[in-house]
Enzyme design. Sequence first.
Site, PDB file in Angstrom:
ATOM      1  N   ASP A  37      42.630  35.251  38.919  1.00  0.00           N
ATOM      2  CA  ASP A  37      43.389  36.219  38.134  1.00  0.00           C
ATOM      3  C   ASP A  37      44.792  36.348  38.728  1.00  0.00           C
ATOM      4  OD1 ASP A  37      44.388  38.389  36.725  1.00  0.00           O
ATOM      5  OD2 ASP A  37      42.564  39.580  36.906  1.00  0.00           O
TER       6      ASP A  37
ATOM      7  N   SER B  67      41.819  46.435  33.930  1.00  0.00           N
ATOM      8  CA  SER B  67      43.202  46.125  34.268  1.00  0.00           C
ATOM      9  C   SER B  67      43.979  47.428  34.515  1.00  0.00           C
ATOM     10  CB  SER B  67      43.831  45.274  33.164  1.00  0.00           C
ATOM     11  OG  SER B  67      45.043  44.716  33.571  1.00  0.00           O
TER      12      SER B  67
ATOM     13  N   HIS C 243      42.165  36.471  34.367  1.00  0.00           N
ATOM     14  CA  HIS C 243      42.108  37.870  33.955  1.00  0.00           C
ATOM     15  C   HIS C 243      41.034  38.111  32.892  1.00  0.00           C
ATOM     16  CE1 HIS C 243      43.944  41.762  34.366  1.00  0.00           C
ATOM     17  NE2 HIS C 243      44.211  41.869  33.069  1.00  0.00           N
TER      18      HIS C 243
END
Length: 669
Positions: free
Chosen positions: A612, A527, A647
């Site tokens: 995501d 991320s 995610h």
Amino acid sequence: MRLDILVATLLATPWSWAQSPLSPPPIASQPHLIAGAPARHDPYFWLRDESRSNPAILALLQEQNRWSEQQLASQQPLEARLRAEFARHPKGDPAPDNWLIRGELAWQVRADGSLWQRQQGESRQLLPPRADEGYYAVGGWALSPDNRLLAIAEDRRGDLDYHITLIALHGGDTLTTLPHRSADLAWSQDGQTLYTIANERGTLRPWQLLSWRAGREQTLYEEADPAWLLSLYRTTDGQHLLLQGNNHDSSEQYLLDSGQPELILPRRRGVEYYLDSQSGWVIKSNRDGAFALYGAAAPGSEWQLLWPEPGEDLGDPEKWRLFDRHLVVQFRQQGEEWLALLDRSGRERQRLPLAMGAGTGWLQGEHDPASDRILVRTQGLSQPPGQRWLDLTSGRWQDHDDPSRANNLPYHSERRWVRSADSTRVPVSLVWRADVATRAVLLYGYGAYGTPMRPYYQKELLSLLDRGFVYAIAHVRGGGMLGDQWTRDGRGINKQNGISDFIAVGQALRHWSSDASPLPLFAMGGSAGGTLVVAALNQQPTLFSGAVLQVPFVDLLGTMSDPTLPLTRQEYREWGNPARAAEYQAMRRVSPYDNLHRAPYPPLLITTALHDSQVPYWEPVKWLARLREHSTGSGPYLLLTEFEGGHGAGGGDRAREFAFLLHLAGITR
């Protein structure tokens, strides 16, 4: 060519893939000009499909998966061995289950959506699982005060855009479904009204407070500022419900006791305040500069300083728990975690270390406010999780087993410091196996949102350590390891500081061996940590022998220039606002996608997830396409897309990731 660069280049050539005649499936470029000042060319913009249904793009992602799986086929035996090892490694004490306790009954919703009830130590299932064969996650749940209705926030895509399902426990019938919500939900004290937070369409920003009562829904509050988010929570004593609005550095709260939001204090830029109630009100706030805890007779009445002493800045208390007779505060000082034990007048009775060095700890789960003890959980890079009860009156541990004691595992962990390019001292958490020769280093980083990246125990890591890896976490600026100033020094226009920190730590650890000869250095980040790692790769591509990137945020300028995307308008403070010239220039200098250049980039394993909503799938795909276009290295550059989930689902497979790194290091046994 310098020897260290030559060695790094040779190490970047994977022994098992270097002779592969197969080229990756092509990803076509198409001219595309993004208007702005200045305008930007994005030849892979066409890969963005917000519907996630374009047949050509789905086929492309599937073909990339097939090619990557083919390239990784030779490591499957090692993956299987690693998975078997993972199952045998010590797990430590399991975390206690959290149950909603009401008198003699306790309730629990499990990960599959099933509802369970416990009475006198015996559990029974009241409602069957709601998960099907596809993706399913429970974000939150609330049982009505009369135990008749269950509200459950369910995500069946992975994009965090929940549906609230309201179920009658008697019969299990679904009464209604409320779409496009956050995971926050709560019942009113009389059990007649269910409060939820609606997500803004497109951006998924939690922005409206809604009430559901007797089949009718009403909007009670709407957050007009696109940089602010709404959330909902109940106080410790269970008597009050609070609506909270906040951005990155300010907050505002409303009391919902009357059924309508009642403002407590109006928002002020840079001022945060958070209320809780148990035998009186306590507020955490930085209204006087440093964060402190205050007492008050009522939410809007005058505040009285409780802790710490005037002039003592202990940063933002990470956690605090209210009891009838005690106040417990968890805080961080110079990277080390501490507990302060106070009485309810704010008098500090004791201060004791929670975890030192390459370890971490926290106040575990729910607690009984009438109690005089609290459960504390600790672990470390080489220390499996353990937990102990702390007596809040005496400040003594109630059992004799100290989970922070040296265990019989042959691993060593510690905290070290490395000087960055500007001489700033950067903390690094390390673990290795002392009786095995060091053969490679894996460096992890994040460096965003004030997150300290605690040194958690990961049993999978032991398989790397057993094969001669050193594992390190670089606590770079932008994270929260050393407090608020440390976060500010790596935020926005200061992002380069965190990148420089990561590079400096990598350069130091690469010469870990006793003779200071360079070791293979690998990087890992997910991320926002992907932003950090890829920016470091752009600036020092030959420093690294390979990297694993999990759902990496790599199109910094593209995403932050588009306010229609989730999170963009809420995160200008973290990353910068490209509409401001100085911030644009700072972002342009570090943006991973915009700084790819001709260089021998090392082999990479990249993961993403189709649904995501935090880092959309097209970012890693675009970046991969441009990387292959620019790199003079031999790769491979592999992309794996998870087609179900969001995610978290794109976080990667540890056996596959570690086998990839071990193969690159030439360690296959």
